[in-house]
Design a protein around this motif. Structure first.
Motif, short mmCIF file in Angstrom:
data_model
loop_
_atom_site.label_atom_id
_atom_site.label_comp_id
_atom_site.label_asym_id
_atom_site.label_seq_id
_atom_site.Cartn_x
_atom_site.Cartn_y
_atom_site.Cartn_z
N GLU A 145 0.83 -1.21 0.00
CA GLU A 145 0.00 0.00 0.00
C GLU A 145 0.86 1.25 0.00
N ILE A 146 1.97 1.20 0.71
CA ILE A 146 2.82 2.38 0.83
C ILE A 146 3.73 2.55 -0.39
N GLY A 147 4.36 1.47 -0.83
CA GLY A 147 5.36 1.58 -1.88
C GLY A 147 5.02 0.94 -3.20
N GLY A 148 3.88 0.25 -3.26
CA GLY A 148 3.49 -0.38 -4.52
C GLY A 148 4.22 -1.69 -4.76
N GLU A 149 4.01 -2.26 -5.96
CA GLU A 149 4.59 -3.55 -6.30
C GLU A 149 6.12 -3.52 -6.32
N ASN A 150 6.70 -2.39 -6.72
CA ASN A 150 8.17 -2.30 -6.75
C ASN A 150 8.77 -2.48 -5.36
N ALA A 151 8.07 -1.96 -4.34
CA ALA A 151 8.56 -2.09 -2.98
C ALA A 151 8.57 -3.55 -2.55
N ILE A 152 7.54 -4.30 -2.96
CA ILE A 152 7.49 -5.72 -2.63
C ILE A 152 8.65 -6.46 -3.28
N MET A 153 8.90 -6.17 -4.56
CA MET A 153 9.97 -6.86 -5.27
C MET A 153 11.34 -6.49 -4.70
N ASP A 154 11.52 -5.23 -4.36
CA ASP A 154 12.78 -4.81 -3.76
C ASP A 154 13.02 -5.53 -2.43
N PHE A 155 11.96 -5.65 -1.64
CA PHE A 155 12.09 -6.37 -0.37
C PHE A 155 12.45 -7.83 -0.60
N ALA A 156 11.78 -8.45 -1.58
CA ALA A 156 12.04 -9.86 -1.87
C ALA A 156 13.49 -10.07 -2.31
N ARG A 157 14.00 -9.16 -3.13
CA ARG A 157 15.39 -9.28 -3.60
C ARG A 157 16.37 -9.12 -2.43
N ARG A 158 16.10 -8.19 -1.56
CA ARG A 158 17.00 -7.99 -0.43
C ARG A 158 17.00 -9.20 0.50
N ARG A 159 15.82 -9.79 0.68
CA ARG A 159 15.72 -10.96 1.53
C ARG A 159 16.55 -12.12 0.97
N VAL A 160 16.44 -12.38 -0.33
CA VAL A 160 17.23 -13.44 -0.95
C VAL A 160 18.71 -13.08 -0.92
N GLY A 161 19.01 -11.81 -1.08
CA GLY A 161 20.40 -11.37 -1.05
C GLY A 161 21.08 -11.72 0.26
N VAL A 162 20.33 -11.64 1.35
CA VAL A 162 20.90 -12.01 2.65
C VAL A 162 21.20 -13.51 2.69
N ILE A 163 20.33 -14.32 2.10
CA ILE A 163 20.52 -15.77 2.11
C ILE A 163 21.77 -16.18 1.33
N VAL A 164 21.97 -15.56 0.17
CA VAL A 164 23.08 -15.97 -0.70
C VAL A 164 24.30 -15.07 -0.55
N ALA A 165 24.30 -14.23 0.47
CA ALA A 165 25.45 -13.35 0.69
C ALA A 165 26.72 -14.18 0.82
N GLY A 166 27.76 -13.77 0.13
CA GLY A 166 29.03 -14.48 0.19
C GLY A 166 29.22 -15.51 -0.91
N ILE A 167 28.16 -15.77 -1.70
CA ILE A 167 28.29 -16.70 -2.82
C ILE A 167 28.65 -15.91 -4.07
N ASP A 168 29.77 -16.22 -4.67
CA ASP A 168 30.20 -15.52 -5.88
C ASP A 168 29.50 -16.07 -7.10
#
Length: 267
Positions: free
Chosen positions: A123-146
């Protein structure tokens, strides 16, 4: 692949009890044994009762007791093996796997809170905000993988295993398996599957991360959020890698109609 183990005294107790089933209350170690059976169904299901007994050192009667209890409670189900899975002659062996109810009891803490937070974010940031959040969440999981430096069958398989290990550490019970000319990343559990049903961007971000790290096109064959028993992603080993693969903003791909070794069961 993470293994499932039992204390030696629990295994011995289960062997003794399995030889003479009774209606007496379960022993103290019964709960630990049941949990080990559930974990094996989660990580390797569909799996036969014989394989469960071999992995956990249980008698056939002991395995049947646990499987019957799980089926009666709706946490597991049985089905016949596919013809291509049959070894030897005779009727196909039964295979067992967790149901959606069984996976649900493994823990989906704070699903309601997470869903409410995601809806508020949209509601606050629209669909882009959801996708950005999803990407950041996965980024934490795979952090350190080249990112994969050289696309060869061996290197790609190793990178897929590295990704699976990272997702297992995050609670996804992920494994890899060689299938034909590719390797599959199988996530046997999804801690956010209930939320992902409403927000497929969570699945889409995972697929983007796989493509980016592996440097090649990958295909999502099945997802728990779509009702399959595992999230299965196929990674080809014999195709040319994509050049400078750019992540897309497409939502998660639904499970395909083809179920060849995707982990989805057939009743």
């Amino acid at each position: 692949m993470k293994t499932v183990g039992l204390r030696e005294n629990e295994v011995n107790t289960e062997r003794q009890q399995g030889a003479r089933p009774s209606a007496a209350p379960a022993a103290a170690g019964e709960g630990h044994t049941r949990a080990a059976v559930v974990q094996l169904l989660l990580e390797e299901g569909p799996i036969t009762a014989t394989a469960i007994g071999q992995r956990l050192g249980l008698s056939p009667a002991g395995v049947r007791r646990h499987l019957d209890a799980l089926i009666e409670s709706g946490e597991a189900r049985a089905m016949r093996s596919a013809p291509w899975q049959q070894q030897g002659r005779g009727r196909p062996a039964k295979q067992f796997q967790l149901t959606a109810a069984g996976r649900g009891r493994l823990g989906h803490a704070y699903d309601d809170l997470a869903g409410a937070a995601m809806r508020q974010l949209r509601e606050i940031g629209g669909e882009n905000a959801i996708m950005d959040f999803a990407r950041r969440r996965v980024g934490v999981i795979v952090a350190g993988i080249d990112r994969l430096a050289q696309h060869t069958p061996a290197a790609t398989s190793e990178k897929a295993e590295e990704i699976a290990e990272a997702f297992s550490d995050a609670g996804f019970a992920a494994t890899t398996r060689k299938v034909g000319s590719g390797v599959q990343i199988c996530q046997h559990h999804c801690p956010v599957s209930h939320v992902a049903e409403e927000f497929p961007e969570l699945c889409a971000a995972e697929l983007e991360a796989f493509r980016e790290l592996l440097g090649t096109h990958v295909q999502r064959l099945a997802t728990i959020a779509n009702g399959d028993c595992a999230c299965t992603t196929h990674v080809p080993l014999s195709v040319s890698p994509t050049s400078n693969a750019q992540p897309t903003r497409a939502v998660a791909q639904p499970a395909t109609a083809a179920r060849n070794d995707s982990g989805r069961s057939a009743e």
